[in-house]
Design a protein around this motif. Structure first.
Motif, short mmCIF file in Angstrom:
data_model
loop_
_atom_site.label_atom_id
_atom_site.label_comp_id
_atom_site.label_asym_id
_atom_site.label_seq_id
_atom_site.Cartn_x
_atom_site.Cartn_y
_atom_site.Cartn_z
N LEU A 155 0.75 -1.15 0.01
CA LEU A 155 -0.31 0.00 -0.21
C LEU A 155 0.66 1.37 -0.03
CD1 LEU A 155 -2.61 -0.97 2.67
CD2 LEU A 155 -3.27 -0.80 0.29
N ALA A 156 2.01 1.21 0.72
CA ALA A 156 2.81 2.39 0.97
C ALA A 156 3.59 2.65 -0.48
CB ALA A 156 3.59 2.26 1.96
N ASN A 157 4.09 1.57 -0.93
CA ASN A 157 4.71 1.74 -2.35
C ASN A 157 3.58 2.18 -3.53
OD1 ASN A 157 7.21 0.92 -1.74
ND2 ASN A 157 6.84 -1.20 -1.93
N ARG A 190 10.55 -8.36 -6.70
CA ARG A 190 9.32 -7.47 -6.71
C ARG A 190 9.58 -6.33 -8.01
NH1 ARG A 190 6.86 -7.22 -1.63
NH2 ARG A 190 6.04 -5.29 -2.00
N ASP A 191 8.55 -6.02 -8.67
CA ASP A 191 8.48 -4.86 -9.35
C ASP A 191 9.21 -3.65 -9.11
OD1 ASP A 191 7.00 -6.54 -11.09
OD2 ASP A 191 5.01 -5.64 -10.61
N GLN A 192 9.78 -2.63 -10.15
CA GLN A 192 10.43 -1.58 -9.49
C GLN A 192 9.58 -0.79 -8.62
OE1 GLN A 192 13.85 -0.33 -10.21
NE2 GLN A 192 13.42 1.50 -9.36
N ASP A 193 8.39 -0.66 -9.15
CA ASP A 193 7.46 0.36 -8.42
C ASP A 193 6.88 -0.20 -7.12
OD1 ASP A 193 5.57 -1.51 -9.53
OD2 ASP A 193 4.68 0.03 -10.73
N ASN A 194 7.28 -1.18 -6.75
CA ASN A 194 6.68 -2.09 -5.61
C ASN A 194 7.97 -2.66 -4.77
OD1 ASN A 194 5.08 -2.70 -3.40
ND2 ASN A 194 4.26 -4.47 -4.41
N ALA A 195 9.14 -2.04 -5.07
CA ALA A 195 10.40 -2.50 -4.62
C ALA A 195 10.67 -1.90 -3.40
CB ALA A 195 11.82 -2.24 -5.46
#
Ligand SMILES: [Zn+2]
Length: 482
Positions: A141-143, A199-204
């Motif tokens: 959620l924060a990512n 994990r994906d770059q935008d959820n790393a």
């Protein structure tokens, strides 16, 4: 007789006990409640029940005062304005484990013992049953909101508590691919280390610091002291981390950790031991050199605060639990004191108007503070009464203040005479009642301590999953519509 203030005798009203408390309550009465937090730092002391807090606070006080007093001391977070008691049971266990409890904290719902951020509908150790039952975590959620996220632990970073924040797995023991069952492989469940690094770059994660190198390294690699990696897929996930993310770095010892340039690093992976990091009591003995929990916390904040949107940092003191399981109070208390130091550092390097700091535990241990030791009696020592004399039990032998209801220190047959034993040695094992190879968790409530915007949400007796909702609410993570 009904007293009014004018009638208080000076032995009462001039007493430091009286004046200090009156001043404290007056200052708290004027506090302003702000509820929106830019940043959240959640500290979890694994196995840090309330008796551990009391003993650790006395231990720390006696270290400062030269083995006297100590009862008047406070751990850093015990001075926070808001406190709640937390119910820790899992959906299938009265006394919980760390996987189920951290799932509650990370996702807002309770689940079974042994599972990581999958719902109660999944069966432990069954990959197929976990499909479709994966839960969204605070980190996700924060990512998604554009915040930076970090996870720090003195245990293996793939161990239950840190893992529940970033992985979904029906089995906490699936730390490396070699731990997966045939059923898990067939149904394409991924191991925990893999899930962290891929994990994906935008959820790393922006920060991942702890122990547990072996789950990240191939089983063909020898990792010091003849310990080998645990991956049979041939992947070097430390290398994958550096390749997967922009401005990424991997370090494995204190020297490289200290040399990290925070300004030019956006994704920092630090794995400082093949398995768990050392206990604070033994950290100086580590060959490769390990940063302390305080140093890892401080570096994490430095890196995460580069994001103007804010951050979520989760810090676990993972080995209070392990020392208790070993029936070894001194190491547990020293790790609890180091957690207090890390919280103090976080508090002092953040803005109290924008950062919510929460300190809690996942569960308690069967650890007790017993007898009638005089005030200032060494907390790790034998009980001496108010008259200064050594107290003895019915068997005529002395006993320690600290003990366990069960565990490896259990007395089988005749109790050892501790008269000439150094009970303050770091290897001393407290006596216990029920003989068990590993001392167990306990089922009573643990505490939650909070300061900063949203801290007033921590009050009363709450279910453990409420902690997720306090963070979700304070940081507007969008995990619910409320
Ligand atoms: Zn445990």
């Amino acid at each position: 007789m009904v007293a009014n203030s004018a009638a208080l005798p000076s032995v009462q009203s001039d007493s430091p006990w009286f004046k200090d408390s009156a001043q404290l309550v007056a200052s708290k009465a004027n506090l302003e409640n702000k509820t929106k937090a830019k940043n959240v730092i959640l500290f979890v002391g694994d196995g840090m029940g309330i008796s551990t807090l009391t003993a650790a606070r006395i231990y720390q006080g006696q270290q400062i005062n030269g083995n006297q007093g100590g009862e008047e001391n406070f751990l850093s977070f015990e001075l926070f304005n808001h406190t709640a008691l937390v119910k820790t049971y899992n959906t299938n266990q009265q006394t919980p484990d760390s996987a189920g409890t951290m799932t509650a904290i990370a996702t807002g719902v309770k689940s079974k013992a042994g599972v990581l951020s999958v719902s109660d509908t999944a069966l432990r150790g069954n990959c197929l049953s976990s499909k479709g039952n994966e839960l969204v975590t605070l980190v996700d959620l924060a990512n998604a909101k554009g915040l930076s996220t970090g996870v720090v632990s003195t245990a293996r970073i793939t161990h239950a508590t840190p893992a529940a924040t970033y992985a979904n797995s029906p089995e906490r023991n699936w730390e490396a691919d070699s731990n997966l069952t045939a059923e898990a492989v067939a149904n394409e469940c991924k191991d925990i280390a893999y899930q962290m690094v891929m994990r994906d770059q935008d959820n790393a994660l922006s920060v991942a610091l702890g122990g547990g190198r072996r789950a990240f390294l191939p089983n063909t690699v020898t990792d010091g002291e003849n310990k080998t990696g645990r991956r049979k897929d041939g992947m070097d996930l430390t290398q994958a981390w550096v390749e997967n993310y922009e401005n990424a770095a991997y370090v494995w010892n204190k020297e490289a950790f200290d040399a990290i340039d925070v300004a030019s690093t956006d994704h920092l992976l630090g794995l400082f031991n093949s398995s768990h990091m050392e206990y604070e009591a033994d950290r100086a003995d580590d060959v490769g050199g390990e940063p302390s929990l305080t140093e890892m916390t401080a570096k994490s904040i430095e890196l995460l605060k580069k994001n103007d949107n804010g951050y979520l940092l989760i810090v676990e003191s993972g080995r209070i639990d392990h020392a208790h399981h070993a029936g070894n109070a001194k190491r547990a208390l020293m790790d609890a004191v180091e957690l207090s130091n890390a919280v103090k550092a976080a508090y002092e390097t953040t803005d109290p108007d924008e950062t919510l700091i929460l300190v809690t535990a996942d569960h308690s241990h069967v650890f007790t503070i017993a007898g009638y030791p005089k005030r200032g009696n060494p907390i790790l020592g034998l009980v001496h009464g108010v008259d200064g004399n050594l107290s003895t039990a019915i068997d005529g032998k002395p006993y320690t203040t600290l003990g366990y209801t069960n565990g490896p220190g259990a007395v089988v047959g005749t109790r050892d005479d501790l008269s000439s034993v150094d009970t303050q040695d770091r290897d001393f094992m407290q006596q216990a009642l029920v003989p068990m190879g590993s001392e167990t968790h306990a089922g009573e409530d643990i505490s939650l301590h909070a300061t900063g915007p949203g801290a007033n949400l921590a009050q009363g007796v709450i279910e453990q999953n409420v902690i997720f909702h306090i963070i979700n609410q304070a940081q507007s993570l969008g995990g619910t519509k409320y």
